[in-house]
Design an enzyme around this catalytic site. Structure first.
Site, PDB file in Angstrom:
ATOM      1  N   ARG A 277     -64.629 -48.254 -14.620  1.00  0.00           N
ATOM      2  CA  ARG A 277     -64.746 -47.223 -13.591  1.00  0.00           C
ATOM      3  C   ARG A 277     -63.919 -47.534 -12.351  1.00  0.00           C
ATOM      4  NH1 ARG A 277     -70.687 -46.923 -12.661  1.00  0.00           N
ATOM      5  NH2 ARG A 277     -71.218 -48.262 -14.411  1.00  0.00           N
TER       6      ARG A 277
ATOM      7  N   GLU B 164     -77.533 -58.791 -16.277  1.00  0.00           N
ATOM      8  CA  GLU B 164     -78.990 -58.804 -16.399  1.00  0.00           C
ATOM      9  C   GLU B 164     -79.440 -59.619 -17.608  1.00  0.00           C
ATOM     10  OE1 GLU B 164     -80.268 -54.899 -15.989  1.00  0.00           O
ATOM     11  OE2 GLU B 164     -82.314 -55.466 -15.428  1.00  0.00           O
TER      12      GLU B 164
HETATM   13  C1  PRP Z   1     -70.650 -51.245 -13.240  1.00  0.00           C
HETATM   14  C2  PRP Z   1     -69.880 -50.759 -12.032  1.00  0.00           C
HETATM   15  C3  PRP Z   1     -69.358 -52.049 -11.425  1.00  0.00           C
HETATM   16  C4  PRP Z   1     -70.474 -53.039 -11.737  1.00  0.00           C
HETATM   17  C5  PRP Z   1     -71.334 -53.263 -10.525  1.00  0.00           C
HETATM   18  O1  PRP Z   1     -69.738 -51.490 -14.285  1.00  0.00           O
HETATM   19  O2  PRP Z   1     -68.796 -49.922 -12.437  1.00  0.00           O
HETATM   20  O3  PRP Z   1     -68.168 -52.480 -12.079  1.00  0.00           O
HETATM   21  O4  PRP Z   1     -71.257 -52.458 -12.801  1.00  0.00           O
HETATM   22  O5  PRP Z   1     -72.389 -54.152 -10.834  1.00  0.00           O
HETATM   23  P1  PRP Z   1     -72.584 -55.560 -10.143  1.00  0.00           P
HETATM   24  O6  PRP Z   1     -72.213 -55.429  -8.694  1.00  0.00           O
HETATM   25  O7  PRP Z   1     -74.053 -55.805 -10.330  1.00  0.00           O
HETATM   26  O8  PRP Z   1     -71.745 -56.554 -10.870  1.00  0.00           O
HETATM   27  P2  PRP Z   1     -70.174 -51.743 -15.790  1.00  0.00           P
HETATM   28  O9  PRP Z   1     -70.236 -53.216 -16.045  1.00  0.00           O
HETATM   29  O10 PRP Z   1     -71.412 -50.947 -16.074  1.00  0.00           O
HETATM   30  O11 PRP Z   1     -68.959 -51.205 -16.667  1.00  0.00           O
HETATM   31  P3  PRP Z   1     -68.029 -49.892 -16.583  1.00  0.00           P
HETATM   32  O12 PRP Z   1     -67.328 -49.866 -15.259  1.00  0.00           O
HETATM   33  O13 PRP Z   1     -67.055 -50.124 -17.683  1.00  0.00           O
HETATM   34  O14 PRP Z   1     -68.899 -48.676 -16.782  1.00  0.00           O
HETATM   35 MG    MG Z   2     -67.600 -51.197 -13.691  1.00  0.00          MG
END
Ligand code: PRP
Ligand code: MG
Length: 172
Positions: free
Chosen positions: A59, A96
């Protein structure tokens, strides 16, 4: 900022029960919303000589690309393991359940770079702290850290380095 906030959708119980997910897709699909994001992000760095924006899969690729384009900087991806084709360096961080790993190309950043590290959301900060470690190991002149959304209740700033100026467009 109200325009942006109004277009972020709250999705209840995603990805699991009890979580209210801040869905940016409803903002990104709005042409004016997307334009404002690019403009507002870039205003933070206009006079800073930024040479590369590093976006975190997946993202963080959206806002990171727009920001790089607006600033006339290059774009560098941080990716999940096994996706980058050339030589990489890796960092692991706590999620987590268990650990996760991210990678960047070993030659992506050079010591003359001024870098903005971008992701969509700051939650616990684990992802960004790992990405910072990767970029820092390549010794750029300066690293800024940037998010579209900061979830302040989770206090992710606490795990981010004090010398990186952390900015977020929208704080909840
Ligand atoms: C989500 C979001 C951030 C991260 C934030 O990504 O886009 O990158 O989690 O979480 P944190 O501050 O607790 O580390 P995700 O790992 O869900 O993957 P994606 O971006 O591919 O959806
Ligand atoms: Mg992410």
């Amino acid at each position: 900022m109200e325009y942006l906030k109004q277009r972020i959708r709250d999705v209840y119980d995603f990805p699991k029960k009890g979580i209210v997910f801040k869905d940016l897709t409803t903002l990104f699909k709005d042409p004016r919303g997307l334009h404002i994001i690019g403009w507002d992000l870039s205003q933070l760095y206009r006079d800073k000589g930024v040479t590369k924006v590093v976006g975190i899969e997946s993202r963080g690729f959206i806002g990171g690309s727009i920001l790089a384009f607006e600033l006339g900087a290059g774009f560098v991806p941080v990716r999940k393991p096994g996706k980058l084709p050339a030589d990489t360096i890796q960092a692991s961080y706590d999620k987590e359940y268990g650990k996760d790993v991210i990678e960047i190309h070993r030659d992506a950043i050079t010591p003359d770079d001024i870098v903005v590290l971008h992701d969509d959301v700051l939650a616990t900060g684990g992802t960004m702290a790992a990405a910072y470690e990767l970029v820092k190991s390549m010794n750029p002149k300066k690293i800024y850290i940037n998010f579209i959304i900061e979830l302040s209740a989770l206090n992710g700033r606490a795990v981010l380095p004090a010398d990186a100026e952390v900015t977020s467009l929208i704080t909840y």
